[in-house]
Design an enzyme around this catalytic site. Structure first.
Site, PDB file in Angstrom:
ATOM      1  N   SER A 161      -8.269  -5.076  -5.064  1.00  0.00           N
ATOM      2  CA  SER A 161      -6.978  -4.466  -4.762  1.00  0.00           C
ATOM      3  C   SER A 161      -7.089  -2.956  -4.922  1.00  0.00           C
ATOM      4  O   SER A 161      -7.973  -2.460  -5.621  1.00  0.00           O
ATOM      5  CB  SER A 161      -5.892  -5.004  -5.693  1.00  0.00           C
ATOM      6  OG  SER A 161      -5.793  -6.411  -5.629  1.00  0.00           O
ATOM      7  N   ASN A 175      -4.690  -2.664   4.734  1.00  0.00           N
ATOM      8  CA  ASN A 175      -4.421  -1.459   5.509  1.00  0.00           C
ATOM      9  C   ASN A 175      -5.565  -0.457   5.420  1.00  0.00           C
ATOM     10  O   ASN A 175      -6.203  -0.307   4.369  1.00  0.00           O
ATOM     11  CB  ASN A 175      -3.133  -0.787   5.007  1.00  0.00           C
ATOM     12  CG  ASN A 175      -3.213  -0.409   3.538  1.00  0.00           C
ATOM     13  OD1 ASN A 175      -3.044  -1.262   2.678  1.00  0.00           O
ATOM     14  ND2 ASN A 175      -3.466   0.861   3.251  1.00  0.00           N
ATOM     15  N   ASP A 180       1.303   0.407   7.916  1.00  0.00           N
ATOM     16  CA  ASP A 180       0.975  -0.374   6.725  1.00  0.00           C
ATOM     17  C   ASP A 180       1.276  -1.852   6.923  1.00  0.00           C
ATOM     18  O   ASP A 180       1.805  -2.531   6.031  1.00  0.00           O
ATOM     19  CB  ASP A 180       1.685   0.142   5.475  1.00  0.00           C
ATOM     20  CG  ASP A 180       1.159  -0.552   4.202  1.00  0.00           C
ATOM     21  OD1 ASP A 180      -0.055  -0.783   4.129  1.00  0.00           O
ATOM     22  OD2 ASP A 180       1.962  -0.874   3.321  1.00  0.00           O
TER      23      ASP A 180
END
Length: 587
Positions: A188, A268, A319
């Site tokens: 992440s 993204n 996004d």
């Protein structure tokens, strides 16, 4: 051998049979209704149970069995899916904690707290979405980007490995996945200019076996040595932008056993400002696609090599990401397919063998950024709806603001959908909202937000934002939809008993009719639900569990929408319900 000795031997055999979670256990998770040993209730992520003890007629008799508090001062978003094995529930909580709980009584067996350092950089609340179980260990990732293996019986640390540097913006929120003794993980941190990757660790030792970056130009690893480059350097990225290109794999993946393929989404590209990535204008050679961001990747679990890719939003500038789960299913004609509902508002069907595009249909209303999807699977862009280039603005500080649908939080965000083998439909938790969005100049700084955009989310309709939709994957037809005033942010589960379970931010845990969408049962949990429901069978009774605890991205990033839900209370409760035997046949 006397009767007492026989009894002891039988007990030891029974105990040893449950001592190790095997590859067979993982492969048969959906059919073995006595346990839930994978995220997704099966590594294909269908989130479907063949149990039908609980059904449309008797669900009204579902009652609480117990509730367990994970709260204290750490009451933030609770997005995890519990694991159930050998009478114990394992569930992760906010701030990188893991609990073992007696499934019959709700009594805590042990608790592990990762004790996070100062300076972690979570994007979207301090959440964790679940653990993985294998052998005699339970595995989960932490917000300081570590992978931890615990003894599942005691909670003692077996090994603890650093995956990435949290000071650079890396973190870990997804549930790991186990395939052939490997712990498969993503990462992440896409809002910080990290580089997405999928990695495999040895479940026994914690040694990294391979690593596959998801952005072109980066070198993979295999058994401690460089392997192959991802893509081709600078083919779809300008200059050095690929070095901080994003593409985080923050939702984890699925596994298709029939093709022996891991399927991960890459998020993204970084920064959000597509004009800085050479992707702000149409081109003929696709050089601004920024692979493999905003893509789904088929990966060889043995080596980490990419088998195929499908990019849902080339030249991504809103996004819309690309991590949404990919669910293996068989359609009504017997075709083996993948289904994925993208944040960009389109539901895609892909071929299971090679990830090739089959079809796509919108699943939310009033999409503005694209006119549709062409026969190759590429969007037909509405270029007037791309946020403007700041360099073209008079002051060079802010590009033209546009109103785009869906918002950057997506037609569907992380919250997992369900595929019902009974109806052949997907049950998709979606949201109807748009956003004002504009681009701004930005330069990369290690550990700092790397967006290059500003935004404000706005609801499309006065009476609802959330919409749970029953979708036919073959036609794209919406069979029914359930509207909710606040955004939906919880997972979905369907059952052979004709039920669809989910929760809402208002705190209601809901069971709906899979054919009509009618609410058949609800229970107020006391805090908003952003968790993932599961069900299993124990002593001849069907149980259902859900985490309740409001949080996640909506209250942090939701703009005007966040103001609609700012009255909601936080919480951290694992609720477990049962259908008593004596009420199973009652109407």
């Amino acid at each position: 051998m006397n009767r007492f000795t026989l009894a002891v031997c039988a007990a030891l055999i029974a105990t040893s049979a449950h001592a190790q979670v095997t590859d067979e256990d993982l492969a048969n998770d959906q059919s073995d209704t006595s346990q839930v040993v994978t995220n997704g209730m099966g590594r294909d992520l269908q989130r479907y149970s063949p149990l039908e003890i609980l059904n449309k007629d008797n669900v009204k008799n579902l009652v609480p069995a117990w509730a367990f508090s994970m709260g204290g001062e750490k009451q933030r978003g609770q997005e995890a899916q519990p694991i159930v094995y050998d009478g114990i529930i394992y569930v992760t909580g906010s701030y990188s904690r893991l609990f073992a709980i007696d499934a019959m009584t709700g009594k805590e067996v042990w608790q592990y707290d990762a004790r996070l350092p100062e300076g972690i950089l979570p994007c979207c609340d301090v959440i964790n979405r679940g653990a993985a179980i294998y052998g005699d260990k339970i595995f989960f990732g932490t917000l300081d980007a570590r992978l931890v293996a615990l003894d599942r019986k005691t909670g003692d640390v077996v090994w603890n490995k650093k995956m990435e540097n949290y000071k650079e913006g890396y973190s870990y929120t997804a549930a790991p996945m186990i395939v052939d003794g490997k712990v498969i993980v993503g990462n992440s941190g896409g809002e910080f200019g990290v580089v997405g990757a999928v990695s495999a660790y040895d479940a026994e030792t914690g040694d990294m076996l391979w690593k596959r970056p998801t952005i072109e130009g980066h070198m993979g690893e295999l058994n401690g040595e460089p392997s192959t480059m991802t893509g081709e350097m600078n083919k779809t990225w300008p200059g050095d932008m690929w070095k901080t290109g994003g593409g985080a794999t923050w939702l984890g993946g699925s596994y298709d056993a029939e093709t022996d393929t891991l399927v991960f989404g890459a998020g993204n590209p970084a920064p959000w400002n597509s004009h800085l990535r050479g992707a702000g204008e149409p081109n003929d050679d696709n050089s601004g696609d920024n692979l493999y961001a905003a893509s789904r990747l088929g990966i060889d679990p043995a080596t980490g090599e990419i088998k195929w890719h499908f990019q849902t939003t080339p030249r991504e500038g809103w996004d819309f990401d690309g991590v949404n789960e990919v669910v293996a299913f068989t359609d009504r004609d017997g075709n083996k397919r993948f289904g994925t509902a993208d944040r960009n508002g389109f539901f895609y069907v892909l071929n299971r063998e090679d990830g090739a595009f089959v079809t796509a249909h919108p699943f939310v209303k009033e999409i503005t950024w694209a006119e549709g999807i062409d026969e190759t699977g590429r969007p037909i862009y509405n270029e007037a709806n791309r946020p403007g280039n700041p360099l073209a603005a008079a002051d060079g500080e802010k590009g033209e603001t546009i109103f785009s649908v869906p918002s950057f939080l997506g037609g569907k965000n992380w919250m997992p959908m369900s595929f019902s083998q009974k109806t052949g439909n997907f049950y998709v938790p979606s949201n109807e909202w748009g956003m004002d969005i504009w681009n701004e100049p930005i330069s990369y700084k290690k550990g700092a937000a790397y967006l290059g955009a500003g935004f404000t989310i706005k609801p499309l309709y006065e009476d609802y934002i959330g919409a749970l939709k029953a979708l036919d994957p073959m036609t794209g037809e919406i069979k029914w939809e359930y509207h909710n005033e606040a955004p939906l942010w919880a997972g979905v589960m369907s059952t052979a008993g004709g039920l669809v379970f989910t929760g809402n931010p208002e705190g209601e845990f809901l069971a709906l009719d899979d054919e009509t969408g009618e609410v058949l049962w609800s229970f107020q949990t006391g805090s908003g639900i952003v968790g993932q429901p599961i069900t299993w069978e124990q002593d001849g009774e069907q149980y259902v569990s859900i985490l309740s605890g409001w949080g996640g991205a909506v209250p942090l990033w939701g703009g005007e929408v966040a103001s609609k839900v700012n009255y909601l209370n936080q919480g951290a409760m694992l609720w477990t319900f049962r259908l008593p035997k004596q009420l199973a046949s009652a109407e």
